[in-house]
Design an enzyme around this catalytic site. Structure first.
Site, PDB file in Angstrom:
ATOM      1  N   ARG A  84      10.497  10.622   6.936  1.00 28.48           N
ATOM      2  CA  ARG A  84      10.673   9.906   8.207  1.00 28.48           C
ATOM      3  C   ARG A  84      10.416  10.770   9.430  1.00 28.48           C
ATOM      4  O   ARG A  84       9.967  10.253  10.469  1.00 28.48           O
ATOM      5  CB  ARG A  84      12.085   9.326   8.285  1.00 28.48           C
ATOM      6  CG  ARG A  84      12.441   8.368   7.166  1.00 28.48           C
ATOM      7  CD  ARG A  84      11.533   7.175   7.144  1.00 28.48           C
ATOM      8  NE  ARG A  84      11.924   6.222   6.105  1.00 28.48           N
ATOM      9  CZ  ARG A  84      11.170   5.198   5.738  1.00 28.48           C
ATOM     10  NH1 ARG A  84       9.986   4.985   6.303  1.00 28.48           N
ATOM     11  NH2 ARG A  84      11.583   4.380   4.797  1.00 28.48           N
ATOM     12  N   ASP A 103       7.726   3.962  -2.560  1.00 24.46           N
ATOM     13  CA  ASP A 103       6.918   4.536  -1.474  1.00 24.46           C
ATOM     14  C   ASP A 103       7.748   5.646  -0.826  1.00 24.46           C
ATOM     15  O   ASP A 103       8.602   5.379   0.017  1.00 24.46           O
ATOM     16  CB  ASP A 103       6.584   3.412  -0.478  1.00 24.46           C
ATOM     17  CG  ASP A 103       5.846   3.933   0.741  1.00 24.46           C
ATOM     18  OD1 ASP A 103       5.305   5.048   0.697  1.00 24.46           O
ATOM     19  OD2 ASP A 103       5.821   3.195   1.756  1.00 24.46           O
ATOM     20  N   GLU A 106      11.250   3.938  -0.410  1.00 25.90           N
ATOM     21  CA  GLU A 106      11.202   2.514  -0.085  1.00 25.90           C
ATOM     22  C   GLU A 106      11.070   1.768  -1.405  1.00 25.90           C
ATOM     23  O   GLU A 106      10.221   2.104  -2.234  1.00 25.90           O
ATOM     24  CB  GLU A 106      10.019   2.200   0.841  1.00 25.90           C
ATOM     25  CG  GLU A 106      10.170   2.861   2.206  1.00 25.90           C
ATOM     26  CD  GLU A 106       9.096   2.460   3.218  1.00 25.90           C
ATOM     27  OE1 GLU A 106       8.020   1.986   2.782  1.00 25.90           O
ATOM     28  OE2 GLU A 106       9.348   2.611   4.420  1.00 25.90           O
ATOM     29  N   GLU A 120       9.906  -1.160  -3.640  1.00 26.94           N
ATOM     30  CA  GLU A 120       8.822  -2.138  -3.508  1.00 26.94           C
ATOM     31  C   GLU A 120       8.348  -2.605  -4.887  1.00 26.94           C
ATOM     32  O   GLU A 120       8.666  -2.003  -5.912  1.00 26.94           O
ATOM     33  CB  GLU A 120       7.619  -1.507  -2.783  1.00 26.94           C
ATOM     34  CG  GLU A 120       8.002  -0.841  -1.454  1.00 26.94           C
ATOM     35  CD  GLU A 120       6.820  -0.486  -0.570  1.00 26.94           C
ATOM     36  OE1 GLU A 120       5.705  -0.990  -0.825  1.00 26.94           O
ATOM     37  OE2 GLU A 120       7.025   0.297   0.369  1.00 26.94           O
ATOM     38  N   LYS A 130       3.575   9.750   4.274  1.00 36.10           N
ATOM     39  CA  LYS A 130       3.607   8.856   3.108  1.00 36.10           C
ATOM     40  C   LYS A 130       2.683   9.326   1.979  1.00 36.10           C
ATOM     41  O   LYS A 130       2.901   8.970   0.827  1.00 36.10           O
ATOM     42  CB  LYS A 130       3.114   7.457   3.515  1.00 36.10           C
ATOM     43  CG  LYS A 130       3.926   6.769   4.601  1.00 36.10           C
ATOM     44  CD  LYS A 130       5.018   5.953   3.994  1.00 36.10           C
ATOM     45  CE  LYS A 130       5.563   4.946   4.996  1.00 36.10           C
ATOM     46  NZ  LYS A 130       6.598   4.124   4.381  1.00 36.10           N
ATOM     47  N   GLU A 165      17.321   2.437   6.484  1.00 38.29           N
ATOM     48  CA  GLU A 165      18.156   1.290   6.836  1.00 38.29           C
ATOM     49  C   GLU A 165      19.618   1.512   6.423  1.00 38.29           C
ATOM     50  O   GLU A 165      20.531   1.249   7.196  1.00 38.29           O
ATOM     51  CB  GLU A 165      17.618   0.025   6.150  1.00 38.29           C
ATOM     52  CG  GLU A 165      16.230  -0.371   6.629  1.00 38.29           C
ATOM     53  CD  GLU A 165      15.571  -1.343   5.661  1.00 38.29           C
ATOM     54  OE1 GLU A 165      14.940  -0.875   4.675  1.00 38.29           O
ATOM     55  OE2 GLU A 165      15.710  -2.555   5.864  1.00 38.29           O
ATOM     56  N   HIS A 213      13.281  -5.864   6.474  1.00 42.18           N
ATOM     57  CA  HIS A 213      12.990  -4.429   6.618  1.00 42.18           C
ATOM     58  C   HIS A 213      12.290  -4.146   7.945  1.00 42.18           C
ATOM     59  O   HIS A 213      12.642  -3.196   8.653  1.00 42.18           O
ATOM     60  CB  HIS A 213      12.114  -3.938   5.459  1.00 42.18           C
ATOM     61  CG  HIS A 213      11.584  -2.548   5.672  1.00 42.18           C
ATOM     62  ND1 HIS A 213      12.391  -1.425   5.588  1.00 42.18           N
ATOM     63  CD2 HIS A 213      10.346  -2.093   6.003  1.00 42.18           C
ATOM     64  CE1 HIS A 213      11.657  -0.343   5.850  1.00 42.18           C
ATOM     65  NE2 HIS A 213      10.425  -0.722   6.099  1.00 42.18           N
ATOM     66  N   THR A 234       3.503   8.563  -4.399  1.00 39.29           N
ATOM     67  CA  THR A 234       3.967   7.181  -4.623  1.00 39.29           C
ATOM     68  C   THR A 234       4.223   7.066  -6.118  1.00 39.29           C
ATOM     69  O   THR A 234       3.349   7.417  -6.918  1.00 39.29           O
ATOM     70  CB  THR A 234       2.875   6.164  -4.211  1.00 39.29           C
ATOM     71  OG1 THR A 234       2.499   6.405  -2.852  1.00 39.29           O
ATOM     72  CG2 THR A 234       3.371   4.738  -4.375  1.00 39.29           C
ATOM     73  N   GLN A 249       6.643  11.139   9.681  1.00 40.25           N
ATOM     74  CA  GLN A 249       6.118   9.807  10.038  1.00 40.25           C
ATOM     75  C   GLN A 249       6.379   9.474  11.509  1.00 40.25           C
ATOM     76  O   GLN A 249       5.488   8.977  12.210  1.00 40.25           O
ATOM     77  CB  GLN A 249       6.789   8.766   9.136  1.00 40.25           C
ATOM     78  CG  GLN A 249       6.276   7.344   9.292  1.00 40.25           C
ATOM     79  CD  GLN A 249       7.095   6.331   8.456  1.00 40.25           C
ATOM     80  OE1 GLN A 249       7.974   6.711   7.686  1.00 40.25           O
ATOM     81  NE2 GLN A 249       6.789   5.065   8.619  1.00 40.25           N
ATOM     82  N   ASP A 259      -0.527  -0.328   1.301  1.00 43.21           N
ATOM     83  CA  ASP A 259       0.886  -0.701   1.329  1.00 43.21           C
ATOM     84  C   ASP A 259       1.129  -1.641   2.503  1.00 43.21           C
ATOM     85  O   ASP A 259       0.707  -1.373   3.627  1.00 43.21           O
ATOM     86  CB  ASP A 259       1.764   0.547   1.455  1.00 43.21           C
ATOM     87  CG  ASP A 259       3.221   0.250   1.115  1.00 43.21           C
ATOM     88  OD1 ASP A 259       3.474  -0.673   0.311  1.00 43.21           O
ATOM     89  OD2 ASP A 259       4.109   0.925   1.661  1.00 43.21           O
TER      90      ASP A 259
END
Ligand code: MN
Length: 404
Positions: free
Chosen positions: A230, A226, A192, A194, A246, A351, A128, A250, A233, A121
C-alpha cells in the site's frame, strides 16, 4: 516428492502447503497439473484426495501430457463438456488408489496449472471501492464518476503469478516518508481476496467478444490473492494506476474449477443504476455465490461473498475486448477485492484496519494493521455458502526482503 535425481529446493513448509490441498469431493472435478515421481508434468483431475491422470483416461497426449492446462483449455466448450462427461463416468465407476493413473494428491507435486498469458485485475466490488475511497481520499466522493459505468481495471504482470504454497518476498520500493522520498521495504504489505477467471478460447484482434459469449471463452475460475504494497502503491498510482505496488506477486489456487462445475451456484447480480450501455448488459444470473474465508496464522480473520459483486465476469470480458483487444489462451482476470461494509467481513487489511488506523485482532498471534514477515495468509473458498463444497485454496507465507 520430486522427480528422481532432482533436488527439491523448497522449504518443508512449502512442500506441506502445496501437498495439503483441498478435498473437492466427487462432483466438482477441478483440473490441475501435477508431477508424480518419475513422470513428466501432466494434466489431472482431483477426485476427493486423489488425482486421476487424464492422459491415462483419454488418449490425447497433445492435450494432457502437458505442463499446463492451456492446450486443453484452447479446445473449446464442446470438448470441455466431453472430457468432463468422460471423467464423470469414470468417477461413477469408481476411482481408487492402485488403479492405473491414480495417485494420492499428497504424494505428487501440484504445480502451476496454467501458463498465464495476460493478467488483468478489476475493481468490481463496490463495497471495496467505496471503503478504499474513504480511506485513501477522505472527504471526497469515494467512487469516481466512472465507477457505475464501466468495470475499472488495470493490466498486471502475468509473469509473477504463482501457485499456492510459494512464499511471497516482501517488496522494496520507492515510498514517500514525511517530506522525504526513500527506497525501503514495504511497511504496509496487504492481500486482496479475489476470484480469478481463466480464458480458454482465444479471440481475433479487432473483434470484440460479447457478454453472451462468456461461456464460449472462459474455461474456469480460481481463488486469487492480489498482494498489494500500500505504501508503494499510494505514492506511484496517480495518474496511471497500480504498478510496482502490485506486480511483485499474485497467488492463485492450483486447481481450476471448470465453470461447468458451478452451474447452480450463479445468482442474480445487484441492480445496476444508472443502466449500463448495451454492450455491458449481461444475462442473469451474473455472479457465482462463492464464499472466501481469510485466515492469517490459522486465525479466521474475515469471510467475504462474491455473489454481490457489482460487475460480473461476463461484463468484464465484454469490456476488456470492446476496443478490439484480443483474448489469448491463459489470460487471467481478477474480480477485484471482494468485500462488504461490515468491518468483520472485509477482503483486505487496508479495509479491516481502515488504512492502518485500527488493529485487527488475531487471537494468540497478536494484532495486525498490515502483514508481518512470517505471516501465512490462506484464502479458502466454498461454493454457495456450503462448507462441504470446497472451491479451492490459495496460501502463501510472507518472507522478509533480506539484505541488498
Ligand atoms: Mn486487486
Amino acid at each position: 516428492m520430486t522427480t528422481e535425481g532432482e533436488a527439491d529446493t523448497r522449504s518443508a513448509d512449502d512442500r506441506d502447503a502445496v501437498a495439503s490441498g483441498v478435498d473437492f469431493g466427487q462432483r466438482t472435478l477441478p483440473y490441475g497439473v501435477f508431477r508424480a515421481p518419475g513422470l513428466a508434468p501432466r494434466v489431472g483431475v482431483a477426485v476427493g484426495d486423489l488425482v486421476l491422470d487424464l492422459s491415462r483416461l483419454i488418449d490425447s497426449p497433445e492435450e494432457f501430457e502437458q505442463p499446463s492446462l492451456n492446450a486443453f483449455m484452447a479446445t473449446g466448450h464442446r470438448r470441455w463438456q466431453e472430457v468432463r462427461a468422460a471423467v464423470e463416468s469414470r468417477v461413477e465407476a469408481g476411482v481408487s488408489l492402485g488403479q492405473d493413473g491414480v495417485h494420492r494428491i499428497a504424494d505428487v507435486d501440484v504445480l502451476m496449472p496454467i501458463e498465464v498469458a495476460d493478467f488483468v485485475d478489476f475493481f468490481s466490488g463496490i463495497e471495496h471501492a467505496t471503503n478504499a475511497g474513504h480511506v485513501l481520499r477522505p472527504g471526497e466522493d469515494p467512487l469516481k464518476p466512472n465507477y457505475r459505468h464501466l468495470p475499472v481495471g488495470y493490466h498486471g504482470r502475468a509473469g509473477t503469478v504463482i501457485p499456492s504454497g510459494v512464499d511471497v518476498v516482501r517488496p522494496r520500493g520507492q515510498v514517500r516518508a514525511g517530506d522525504e522520498v526513500v527506497l525501503r521495504e514495504s511497511a504496509r504489505l496487504d492481500f486482496e481476496a479475489e476470484l480469478g477467471y481463466v480464458v480458454g478460447v482465444p479471440s481475433t484482434q479487432g473483434t470484440p467478444v460479447s457478454a453472451e459469449r462468456f461461456r464460449d471463452h472462459v474455461f474456469g475460475v480460481v481463488v486469487l490473492v492480489d498482494w498489494s504494497a500500500r505504501d508503494i502503491q499510494a505514492w506511484e498510482y496517480q495518474p496511471l494506476g497500480p504498478f510496482l505496488g502490485k506486480s511483485f506477486a499474485t497467488t492463485i489456487s492450483p486447481w481450476v474449477l471448470p465453470l461447468d462445475a458451478l452451474d447452480e451456484a450463479w445468482v442474480d447480480g445487484p441492480v445496476q443504476e444508472p443502466p449500463v450501455l448495451p454492450y455491458l448488459r449481461a444475462p442473469e444470473p451474473r455472479n457465482p455465490s462463492i464464499a472466501l474465508e481469510i485466515e492469517i496464522q490459522g486465525q479466521l480473520l474475515s469471510r467475504v461473498e462474491a455473489a454481490g459483486l457489482y460487475w460480473s465476469p461476463a461484463q468484464q470480458l465484454a469490456h476488456m475486448t470492446r476496443n478490439g483487444a484480443s483474448l489469448r489462451t491463459g489470460d487471467l482476470y481478477g474480480t477485484g477485492t471482494i468485500s462488504s461494509f461490515d468491518e468483520s467481513a472485509m477482503g483486505s487489511l487496508l479495509e479491516l484496519s481502515w488504512g492502518g488506523s485500527r488493529k485487527v485482532q488475531l487471537g494468540d498471534s497478536g494484532a495486525r494493521t498490515f502483514l508481518e514477515d512470517g505471516d501465512t495468509v490462506v484464502l479458502r473458498g466454498y461454493v454457495a455458502g456450503d462448507r462441504r463444497r470446497a472451491f479451492g485454496e490459495a496460501r502463501a507465507t510472507v518472507v522478509g526482503a533480506g539484505e541488498e
